[in-house]
Motif scaffolding. Structure first.
Motif, PDB file in Angstrom:
ATOM      1  N   LEU A   1     -13.328  28.714  38.576  1.00 59.69           N
ATOM      2  CA  LEU A   1     -14.381  29.641  38.285  1.00 59.69           C
ATOM      3  C   LEU A   1     -14.711  30.702  39.384  1.00 59.69           C
ATOM      4  CD1 LEU A   1     -16.511  27.526  36.147  1.00 59.69           C
ATOM      5  CD2 LEU A   1     -14.825  28.789  35.410  1.00 59.69           C
ATOM      6  N   ARG A   2     -14.779  30.247  40.482  1.00 58.02           N
ATOM      7  CA  ARG A   2     -15.301  30.970  41.691  1.00 58.02           C
ATOM      8  C   ARG A   2     -14.098  32.058  42.059  1.00 58.02           C
ATOM      9  NH1 ARG A   2     -16.802  26.039  44.078  1.00 58.02           N
ATOM     10  NH2 ARG A   2     -19.358  25.587  44.078  1.00 58.02           N
ATOM     11  N   ASP A   3     -12.863  31.511  42.131  1.00 55.02           N
ATOM     12  CA  ASP A   3     -11.762  32.542  42.576  1.00 55.02           C
ATOM     13  C   ASP A   3     -11.157  33.308  41.383  1.00 55.02           C
ATOM     14  OD1 ASP A   3      -9.857  31.176  41.339  1.00 55.02           O
ATOM     15  OD2 ASP A   3      -9.109  30.020  42.787  1.00 55.02           O
ATOM     16  N   GLY A   4     -11.586  33.279  40.270  1.00 54.51           N
ATOM     17  CA  GLY A   4     -11.220  34.186  39.104  1.00 54.51           C
ATOM     18  C   GLY A   4     -10.134  33.608  38.250  1.00 54.51           C
ATOM     19  N   SER A   5      -9.399  32.820  39.025  1.00 52.38           N
ATOM     20  CA  SER A   5      -8.070  32.065  38.138  1.00 52.38           C
ATOM     21  C   SER A   5      -8.374  31.544  36.704  1.00 52.38           C
ATOM     22  CB  SER A   5      -7.332  30.910  39.012  1.00 52.38           C
ATOM     23  OG  SER A   5      -7.986  29.977  39.447  1.00 52.38           O
ATOM     24  N   ILE A   6      -9.757  31.185  36.584  1.00 48.99           N
ATOM     25  CA  ILE A   6     -10.215  30.522  35.478  1.00 48.99           C
ATOM     26  C   ILE A   6     -11.307  31.272  34.853  1.00 48.99           C
ATOM     27  CG2 ILE A   6     -11.399  28.248  34.206  1.00 48.99           C
ATOM     28  CD1 ILE A   6      -8.207  27.847  35.342  1.00 48.99           C
ATOM     29  N   ASP A   7     -11.373  31.888  33.546  1.00 44.65           N
ATOM     30  CA  ASP A   7     -12.328  32.491  32.915  1.00 44.65           C
ATOM     31  C   ASP A   7     -13.482  31.937  32.408  1.00 44.65           C
ATOM     32  OD1 ASP A   7     -11.140  35.551  33.322  1.00 44.65           O
ATOM     33  OD2 ASP A   7      -9.502  34.416  32.155  1.00 44.65           O
ATOM     34  N   LEU A   8     -13.120  30.661  31.699  1.00 45.58           N
ATOM     35  CA  LEU A   8     -14.224  29.757  30.960  1.00 45.58           C
ATOM     36  C   LEU A   8     -13.680  28.576  31.109  1.00 45.58           C
ATOM     37  CD1 LEU A   8     -16.633  30.293  29.290  1.00 45.58           C
ATOM     38  CD2 LEU A   8     -15.352  30.313  27.285  1.00 45.58           C
ATOM     39  N   GLU A   9     -14.597  27.438  31.152  1.00 45.87           N
ATOM     40  CA  GLU A   9     -14.306  26.268  31.047  1.00 45.87           C
ATOM     41  C   GLU A   9     -15.162  25.338  30.109  1.00 45.87           C
ATOM     42  OE1 GLU A   9     -14.871  23.652  34.546  1.00 45.87           O
ATOM     43  OE2 GLU A   9     -13.198  24.802  35.721  1.00 45.87           O
ATOM     44  N   THR A  10     -14.942  24.366  29.220  1.00 43.45           N
ATOM     45  CA  THR A  10     -15.667  23.572  28.569  1.00 43.45           C
ATOM     46  C   THR A  10     -15.582  22.072  29.269  1.00 43.45           C
ATOM     47  OG1 THR A  10     -13.801  22.622  27.423  1.00 43.45           O
ATOM     48  CG2 THR A  10     -14.805  24.889  26.754  1.00 43.45           C
ATOM     49  N   GLY A  11     -16.732  21.368  29.224  1.00 44.46           N
ATOM     50  CA  GLY A  11     -16.719  19.946  29.702  1.00 44.46           C
ATOM     51  C   GLY A  11     -18.324  19.594  29.830  1.00 44.46           C
ATOM     52  N   VAL A  12     -18.239  18.323  30.506  1.00 39.83           N
ATOM     53  CA  VAL A  12     -19.793  17.912  30.624  1.00 39.83           C
ATOM     54  C   VAL A  12     -20.233  18.324  32.027  1.00 39.83           C
ATOM     55  CG1 VAL A  12     -21.145  15.970  31.067  1.00 39.83           C
ATOM     56  CG2 VAL A  12     -19.266  15.973  29.071  1.00 39.83           C
ATOM     57  N   VAL A  13     -21.416  18.994  32.351  1.00 33.15           N
ATOM     58  CA  VAL A  13     -21.931  19.693  33.279  1.00 33.15           C
ATOM     59  C   VAL A  13     -22.075  18.333  34.281  1.00 33.15           C
ATOM     60  CG1 VAL A  13     -23.807  20.865  34.661  1.00 33.15           C
ATOM     61  CG2 VAL A  13     -22.798  21.666  32.393  1.00 33.15           C
ATOM     62  N   GLY A  14     -21.780  18.195  35.690  1.00 32.77           N
ATOM     63  CA  GLY A  14     -21.735  17.024  36.615  1.00 32.77           C
ATOM     64  C   GLY A  14     -22.252  17.548  37.856  1.00 32.77           C
ATOM     65  N   LYS A  15     -22.740  16.755  38.727  1.00 32.69           N
ATOM     66  CA  LYS A  15     -23.223  16.764  40.104  1.00 32.69           C
ATOM     67  C   LYS A  15     -22.155  17.761  40.898  1.00 32.69           C
ATOM     68  CE  LYS A  15     -25.849  12.734  40.104  1.00 32.69           C
ATOM     69  NZ  LYS A  15     -26.001  11.382  40.819  1.00 32.69           N
ATOM     70  N   SER A  16     -20.911  17.654  40.491  1.00 31.68           N
ATOM     71  CA  SER A  16     -20.050  18.483  41.148  1.00 31.68           C
ATOM     72  C   SER A  16     -19.762  19.818  40.917  1.00 31.68           C
ATOM     73  CB  SER A  16     -18.767  17.929  41.319  1.00 31.68           C
ATOM     74  OG  SER A  16     -18.222  17.596  40.110  1.00 31.68           O
ATOM     75  N   THR A  17     -20.453  20.194  39.623  1.00 30.77           N
ATOM     76  CA  THR A  17     -20.436  21.514  39.173  1.00 30.77           C
ATOM     77  C   THR A  17     -21.018  22.579  40.253  1.00 30.77           C
ATOM     78  OG1 THR A  17     -20.424  20.931  37.173  1.00 30.77           O
ATOM     79  CG2 THR A  17     -20.759  23.257  37.448  1.00 30.77           C
ATOM     80  N   GLY A  18     -20.482  23.726  40.532  1.00 38.11           N
ATOM     81  CA  GLY A  18     -20.992  24.574  41.588  1.00 38.11           C
ATOM     82  C   GLY A  18     -22.498  25.094  41.029  1.00 38.11           C
ATOM     83  N   PRO A  19     -23.564  25.147  41.984  1.00 38.30           N
ATOM     84  CA  PRO A  19     -24.820  25.574  41.577  1.00 38.30           C
ATOM     85  C   PRO A  19     -24.883  26.964  40.834  1.00 38.30           C
ATOM     86  CG  PRO A  19     -24.537  25.489  43.916  1.00 38.30           C
ATOM     87  CD  PRO A  19     -23.318  24.797  43.419  1.00 38.30           C
ATOM     88  N   GLU A  20     -23.940  27.632  41.262  1.00 38.05           N
ATOM     89  CA  GLU A  20     -24.085  29.174  40.672  1.00 38.05           C
ATOM     90  C   GLU A  20     -23.498  29.202  39.457  1.00 38.05           C
ATOM     91  OE1 GLU A  20     -20.030  29.280  42.636  1.00 38.05           O
ATOM     92  OE2 GLU A  20     -21.932  27.878  42.660  1.00 38.05           O
ATOM     93  N   VAL A  21     -22.905  28.334  38.846  1.00 41.89           N
ATOM     94  CA  VAL A  21     -22.252  28.444  37.671  1.00 41.89           C
ATOM     95  C   VAL A  21     -23.007  28.552  36.544  1.00 41.89           C
ATOM     96  CG1 VAL A  21     -20.593  27.197  36.105  1.00 41.89           C
ATOM     97  CG2 VAL A  21     -19.942  27.471  38.540  1.00 41.89           C
TER      98      VAL A  21
END
Length: 298
Positions: free
Chosen positions: A139-159
């Protein structure tokens, strides 16, 4: 004071993302020698070597690591500034969106999502890629436009995140299995031969955590990487699969599904994206359709 060449920001962004002069050169369609000269200019401008030799490869310096996220954001912001702000013309939109999802999402939601998108914008294409972990780098580098899933502790704080639906785990066996008949107790469930689903290297999961206070433990006969192979094995054997209900609705056709006979919390499946795409009209349009599809398919 003369201004530095701002085109170097694009070069620096690609170099830091690729970590290789050769790969960066190919991505920017430059010769390796031209890219080497650009790296030399960047070193002179920043006063830092940025990338240094380590064995056969290059590794970033602390200064480069510090700059990586900032430079990436600057480049994306610059592209956004120069992008036309006219109303989105869906009939003329030609764009490929890369969506990273857990297994089951494409099988259950993909066809309806594609149908909706193509009805509005025939030139839009989707690229689904697997999601083996919760790393936010794509998501940060732009190679992924969108994700689906369960938000976890490792999810970037800016996401950015938005809930799509609630899901729960259910048990699944083949039609005619012994667990399809009679009253189901935690003991009967645990006594079966089970299929384990290994995620991100974890040997056990939330089902095992829920059984532990009851003094019960599943016998794991085989371990697989996801819901699809688990259901394929359960369909042709006496094994018991435990999978996410809404993610596997179409995959469980013809099988016997049952509510787990012990308490387990539901979980929220969300969509995730980088804040630089918040205001992007095409991305907002995509997110709207993802919400609509996940809300409509119950």
């Amino acid at each position: 004071m003369s201004l530095p060449d701002l085109n170097l920001l694009i070069t620096l962004d690609v170099l830091l993302a690729e970590g290789s002069v050769a790969r960066a050169a190919r991505r920017l369609r430059l010769s390796p020698s031209a890219m080497s000269r650009a790296l030399a200019r960047l070193r002179d401008t920043t006063g830092d070597p940025l990338l240094v030799r380590a064995g056969r490869g290059l590794v970033p310096t602390p200064r480069a690591i510090e700059l990586r996220e900032q430079v990436s954001q600057l480049v994306h912001d610059g592209v956004a500034v120069l992008r036309p702000v006219d109303k989105l013309d869906l009939a003329q939109l030609a764009r490929t969106f890369t969506i990273r999802t857990r297994e089951g999402f494409v099988e259950n939601f993909g066809a309806e999502l594609i149908t909706r998108l193509c009805a509005d914008a025939p030139g839009v294409r989707l690229r689904f890629v697997p999601k083996p972990d919760k790393d936010s780098t794509g998501l940060r580098d732009g190679s992924i436009d969108l994700e689906t899933g369960v938000v976890g502790k490792s999810t970037g704080p800016e996401v950015r995140t938005q809930a799509l639906f609630r899901d729960r785990f259910v048990g699944v066996v083949r039609a005619g299995h012994a667990l399809a008949e009679g009253a189901l107790t935690p003991e009967r469930y645990a006594a079966g031969e089970h299929i384990g689903i290994a995620r991100e290297g974890a040997a056990k999961g939330p089902v095992d955590d829920a059984l532990m206070p009851l003094g019960l433990e599943r016998a794991i006969a085989v371990t697989v990487a996801g819901f699809s192979p688990a259901l394929a094995l359960a369909r042709g054997s006496e094994l018991v699969a435990t999978v996410a209900e809404r993610h596997t609705g179409l995959l469980r056709g013809g099988m016997h599904s049952f509510a787990l006979p012990f308490s387990m919390p539901e979980f929220t499946v969300s969509m995730l994206w980088h804040p630089r795409l918040d205001a992007d009209p095409a991305h907002r349009w995509l997110r709207g359709h993802v919400r609509a599809v996940c809300g409509a398919l119950r």
